[in-house]
Design a protein around this motif. Structure first.
Motif, PDB file in Angstrom:
ATOM      1  N   LEU A 189       0.754  -1.170  -0.099  1.00 22.93           N
ATOM      2  CA  LEU A 189       0.034   0.054  -0.022  1.00 22.93           C
ATOM      3  C   LEU A 189       0.907   1.345   0.037  1.00 22.93           C
ATOM      4  CD1 LEU A 189      -2.932  -1.073   2.467  1.00 22.93           C
ATOM      5  CD2 LEU A 189      -2.678  -1.357  -0.085  1.00 22.93           C
ATOM      6  N   ASP A 190       2.159   1.245   0.630  1.00 22.33           N
ATOM      7  CA  ASP A 190       3.006   2.425   0.791  1.00 22.33           C
ATOM      8  C   ASP A 190       3.414   2.518  -0.825  1.00 22.33           C
ATOM      9  OD1 ASP A 190       2.699   2.782   3.248  1.00 22.33           O
ATOM     10  OD2 ASP A 190       4.441   1.768   3.679  1.00 22.33           O
ATOM     11  N   ARG A 191       3.676   1.517  -1.439  1.00 25.61           N
ATOM     12  CA  ARG A 191       4.164   1.677  -2.986  1.00 25.61           C
ATOM     13  C   ARG A 191       2.925   2.412  -3.765  1.00 25.61           C
ATOM     14  NH1 ARG A 191       8.672  -0.854  -4.982  1.00 25.61           N
ATOM     15  NH2 ARG A 191       9.909  -2.443  -3.631  1.00 25.61           N
ATOM     16  N   ALA A 192       1.789   1.966  -3.305  1.00 23.73           N
ATOM     17  CA  ALA A 192       0.523   2.437  -4.200  1.00 23.73           C
ATOM     18  C   ALA A 192       0.389   4.103  -4.011  1.00 23.73           C
ATOM     19  CB  ALA A 192      -0.573   1.600  -3.832  1.00 23.73           C
ATOM     20  N   SER A 193       0.549   4.247  -2.713  1.00 18.40           N
ATOM     21  CA  SER A 193       0.435   5.792  -2.391  1.00 18.40           C
ATOM     22  C   SER A 193       1.618   6.367  -2.916  1.00 18.40           C
ATOM     23  CB  SER A 193       0.660   5.827  -0.787  1.00 18.40           C
ATOM     24  OG  SER A 193       0.445   7.248  -0.642  1.00 18.40           O
ATOM     25  N   ALA A 194       2.536   6.159  -3.022  1.00 16.93           N
ATOM     26  CA  ALA A 194       3.963   6.734  -3.854  1.00 16.93           C
ATOM     27  C   ALA A 194       3.327   6.814  -5.521  1.00 16.93           C
ATOM     28  CB  ALA A 194       5.130   5.986  -3.635  1.00 16.93           C
ATOM     29  N   ILE A 195       2.814   5.868  -5.957  1.00 10.83           N
ATOM     30  CA  ILE A 195       2.332   5.963  -7.141  1.00 10.83           C
ATOM     31  C   ILE A 195       1.467   6.922  -7.690  1.00 10.83           C
ATOM     32  CG2 ILE A 195       1.214   4.806  -9.471  1.00 10.83           C
ATOM     33  CD1 ILE A 195       2.467   2.017  -7.934  1.00 10.83           C
ATOM     34  N   TYR A 196       0.191   7.051  -6.694  1.00  9.92           N
ATOM     35  CA  TYR A 196      -0.721   8.065  -6.681  1.00  9.92           C
ATOM     36  C   TYR A 196      -0.012   9.472  -6.788  1.00  9.92           C
ATOM     37  CZ  TYR A 196      -5.157   5.832  -6.106  1.00  9.92           C
ATOM     38  OH  TYR A 196      -6.120   5.025  -6.087  1.00  9.92           O
ATOM     39  N   GLU A 197       1.041   9.373  -5.769  1.00 14.55           N
ATOM     40  CA  GLU A 197       1.869  11.197  -5.828  1.00 14.55           C
ATOM     41  C   GLU A 197       2.279  11.372  -7.080  1.00 14.55           C
ATOM     42  OE1 GLU A 197       4.904  13.256  -2.809  1.00 14.55           O
ATOM     43  OE2 GLU A 197       4.256  11.171  -2.319  1.00 14.55           O
ATOM     44  N   ARG A 198       2.884  10.409  -7.791  1.00 13.93           N
ATOM     45  CA  ARG A 198       3.567  10.508  -9.203  1.00 13.93           C
ATOM     46  C   ARG A 198       2.515  10.912 -10.266  1.00 13.93           C
ATOM     47  NH1 ARG A 198       6.840   5.077  -9.699  1.00 13.93           N
ATOM     48  NH2 ARG A 198       7.118   5.762 -11.937  1.00 13.93           N
ATOM     49  N   TRP A 199       1.564  10.178  -9.984  1.00 12.16           N
ATOM     50  CA  TRP A 199       0.301  10.146 -11.127  1.00 12.16           C
ATOM     51  C   TRP A 199      -0.396  11.596 -10.965  1.00 12.16           C
ATOM     52  CZ3 TRP A 199      -4.759   7.020 -10.271  1.00 12.16           C
ATOM     53  CH2 TRP A 199      -5.905   7.252 -11.455  1.00 12.16           C
ATOM     54  N   ILE A 200      -0.396  12.139  -9.816  1.00  7.95           N
ATOM     55  CA  ILE A 200      -1.040  13.566  -9.663  1.00  7.95           C
ATOM     56  C   ILE A 200      -0.178  14.675 -10.085  1.00  7.95           C
ATOM     57  CG2 ILE A 200      -0.135  14.009  -7.365  1.00  7.95           C
ATOM     58  CD1 ILE A 200      -3.809  14.466  -8.469  1.00  7.95           C
ATOM     59  N   ALA A 201       1.032  14.179 -10.052  1.00  7.70           N
ATOM     60  CA  ALA A 201       2.370  15.087 -10.475  1.00  7.70           C
ATOM     61  C   ALA A 201       2.070  15.437 -12.180  1.00  7.70           C
ATOM     62  CB  ALA A 201       3.644  14.844 -10.282  1.00  7.70           C
ATOM     63  N   VAL A 202       1.724  14.040 -12.851  1.00  4.39           N
ATOM     64  CA  VAL A 202       1.580  14.420 -14.206  1.00  4.39           C
ATOM     65  C   VAL A 202       0.446  14.541 -14.516  1.00  4.39           C
ATOM     66  CG1 VAL A 202       1.568  12.557 -16.290  1.00  4.39           C
ATOM     67  CG2 VAL A 202       3.431  12.345 -14.585  1.00  4.39           C
ATOM     68  N   ARG A 203      -0.687  14.350 -13.637  1.00  2.53           N
ATOM     69  CA  ARG A 203      -2.073  14.781 -14.317  1.00  2.53           C
ATOM     70  C   ARG A 203      -2.764  15.465 -12.950  1.00  2.53           C
ATOM     71  NH1 ARG A 203      -2.643  10.224 -17.181  1.00  2.53           N
ATOM     72  NH2 ARG A 203      -1.608  11.289 -18.841  1.00  2.53           N
ATOM     73  N   PRO A 204      -2.675  16.541 -12.463  1.00  2.00           N
ATOM     74  CA  PRO A 204      -3.377  17.018 -11.170  1.00  2.00           C
ATOM     75  C   PRO A 204      -4.913  17.333 -11.733  1.00  2.00           C
ATOM     76  CG  PRO A 204      -1.983  18.931 -12.377  1.00  2.00           C
ATOM     77  CD  PRO A 204      -1.918  17.471 -13.328  1.00  2.00           C
ATOM     78  N   GLU A 205      -5.557  16.228 -11.971  1.00  2.00           N
ATOM     79  CA  GLU A 205      -6.976  16.683 -12.332  1.00  2.00           C
ATOM     80  C   GLU A 205      -8.047  16.031 -10.981  1.00  2.00           C
ATOM     81  OE1 GLU A 205      -8.326  17.569 -15.046  1.00  2.00           O
ATOM     82  OE2 GLU A 205      -6.266  17.626 -16.081  1.00  2.00           O
ATOM     83  N   PRO A 206      -8.989  16.743 -10.843  1.00  6.81           N
ATOM     84  CA  PRO A 206      -9.856  16.369  -9.416  1.00  6.81           C
ATOM     85  C   PRO A 206     -10.007  15.039  -9.415  1.00  6.81           C
ATOM     86  CG  PRO A 206     -10.618  18.444 -10.915  1.00  6.81           C
ATOM     87  CD  PRO A 206      -9.646  17.860 -11.917  1.00  6.81           C
ATOM     88  N   ARG A 207     -10.554  14.167 -10.362  1.00 12.80           N
ATOM     89  CA  ARG A 207     -10.774  12.916 -10.142  1.00 12.80           C
ATOM     90  C   ARG A 207      -9.599  12.039  -9.650  1.00 12.80           C
ATOM     91  NH1 ARG A 207      -9.531  13.680 -15.508  1.00 12.80           N
ATOM     92  NH2 ARG A 207      -8.116  12.508 -16.584  1.00 12.80           N
ATOM     93  N   VAL A 208      -8.036  12.591  -9.827  1.00 12.33           N
ATOM     94  CA  VAL A 208      -7.216  11.808  -9.367  1.00 12.33           C
ATOM     95  C   VAL A 208      -7.149  12.112  -7.786  1.00 12.33           C
ATOM     96  CG1 VAL A 208      -4.688  11.312  -9.679  1.00 12.33           C
ATOM     97  CG2 VAL A 208      -6.044  11.812 -11.691  1.00 12.33           C
ATOM     98  N   TRP A 209      -7.196  13.401  -7.403  1.00 12.54           N
ATOM     99  CA  TRP A 209      -7.176  13.752  -6.111  1.00 12.54           C
ATOM    100  C   TRP A 209      -8.040  13.023  -5.444  1.00 12.54           C
ATOM    101  CZ3 TRP A 209      -3.064  16.668  -4.592  1.00 12.54           C
ATOM    102  CH2 TRP A 209      -2.387  17.472  -5.254  1.00 12.54           C
ATOM    103  N   VAL A 210      -9.491  12.951  -5.714  1.00 15.07           N
ATOM    104  CA  VAL A 210     -10.358  12.249  -5.160  1.00 15.07           C
ATOM    105  C   VAL A 210     -10.115  10.725  -4.990  1.00 15.07           C
ATOM    106  CG1 VAL A 210     -12.759  11.419  -5.243  1.00 15.07           C
ATOM    107  CG2 VAL A 210     -12.235  13.948  -5.913  1.00 15.07           C
ATOM    108  N   LYS A 211      -9.481  10.076  -5.771  1.00 14.76           N
ATOM    109  CA  LYS A 211      -9.124   8.749  -5.907  1.00 14.76           C
ATOM    110  C   LYS A 211      -7.804   8.454  -4.668  1.00 14.76           C
ATOM    111  CE  LYS A 211     -10.282   7.049 -10.799  1.00 14.76           C
ATOM    112  NZ  LYS A 211     -11.003   6.021 -10.262  1.00 14.76           N
ATOM    113  N   TRP A 212      -7.165   9.364  -4.732  1.00 18.24           N
ATOM    114  CA  TRP A 212      -6.125   9.305  -3.655  1.00 18.24           C
ATOM    115  C   TRP A 212      -6.206   9.364  -2.568  1.00 18.24           C
ATOM    116  CZ3 TRP A 212      -0.931  12.865  -3.828  1.00 18.24           C
ATOM    117  CH2 TRP A 212      -0.136  12.310  -2.867  1.00 18.24           C
ATOM    118  N   GLY A 213      -7.447  10.730  -2.393  1.00 17.05           N
ATOM    119  CA  GLY A 213      -7.880  10.846  -0.602  1.00 17.05           C
ATOM    120  C   GLY A 213      -8.750   9.500  -0.332  1.00 17.05           C
TER     121      GLY A 213
END
Length: 280
Positions: A187-211
């Motif tokens: 899960l920590d790895r998954a969280s780190a991937i979310y962080e990289r994903w949001i850096a590439v594509r800072p869209e509302p849907r990605v923030w919501v998924k990560w939260g």
């Protein structure tokens, strides 16, 4: 002959009407049955050798006439594989790739042939070549990571995903990577991937998924940090706040679920505040 039209003796309607469609269908059925090749039985190695030689000559003649037809190359290569002549099959596939190296159908058929015959390392090498040549074709990456995970080679699958993510693919690819890490409890790895994903594509849907992801794993402080970072990212510009309504709504609903009503009230107030009013 006196040039007169022949007399029609019976003007009564025919008992059975035959349509043009019937005639064509019957003609086709007769043609198919007439030209069906007989089954061949090979009695000894000499006959087998002659049979293979004859078939190869036929295939070579066809691809000589229609060099650009991928279908003919595939028939040839798959026939060689059906004879357990894998080296010859590879040779045909390689010749076909010289003709059209960007054919996805060719790469997929080639790797499928290797996997069907349990030549795993050959298949791996092919996927590596394919994604290097065609890094924007997601289908090849998906097949590659699926193979590695099927072989329980999770570090290998992770390496493939890492190569893929460098090309900043669409959201489904990032989600597939996260899902893989979740399957193995990383899960920590998954969280780190979310962080990289949001850096590439800072869209509302990605923030919501990560939260939501952080909330579900009971890391509430991290979930709040994600939503607060999103709030800071969008700032207090009216247009940006309007764009990020989904983020603020998800943030407030999380606080409501946690019975943090005052926090939820503040978030809603900020989301629907008047323009040019600074949040507290």
């Amino acid at each position: 002959m006196d040039g007169r039209a022949p007399r029609i003796k019976n003007r009564a309607p025919a008992a059975i009407y035959i349509t043009a469609e019937q005639l064509l269908r019957e003609a086709q059925e007769r043609q198919e049955s007439a030209f069906r090749a007989p089954k061949q039985r090979v009695e000894d190695f000499e006959e087998l050798h002659e049979y293979r030689g004859r078939k190869r000559k036929e295939f070579e003649e066809r691809i000589r006439r229609t060099r650009g037809s991928i279908k003919e190359w595939l028939r040839y290569a798959n026939w060689e594989a059906s004879q357990n002549e894998f080296a010859r099959s590879r040779s045909v596939y390689e010749r076909a790739l010289d003709v059209d190296p960007r054919s996805i159908q060719l790469w997929l058929s080639y790797t499928e042939m290797e996997l069907k015959n349990r030549n795993v390392q050959h298949a791996r090498n092919l996927f590596d070549r394919a994604v290097t040549l065609l890094p924007r074709v997601d289908q090849l990456w998906y097949k590659y990571v699926y193979l590695e995970e099927l072989l329980q080679n999770v570090p290998g699958a992770r390496q493939v995903f890492e190569r893929w993510m460098k090309w900043e693919p669409d959201d489904k690819a990032w989600q597939a990577y996260i899902k893989m890490e979740e399957r193995y409890g990383e899960l920590d790895r998954a969280s780190a991937i979310y962080e990289r994903w949001i850096a590439v594509r800072p869209e509302p849907r990605v923030w919501v998924k990560w939260g939501k992801f952080e909330e579900e794993r009971q890391r509430l402080d991290k979930a709040r940090e994600v939503f607060q970072t999103a709030l800071d990212f969008y700032g207090d510009d009216e247009e940006q706040v309007e764009k990020a309504q989904a983020v603020f709504s998800a943030f407030a609903k999380m606080e409501t679920r946690l019975k943090e009503y005052e926090r939820a009230r503040v978030i809603y107030k900020f989301a629907f505040k008047q323009p040019n009013q600074n949040p507290r």
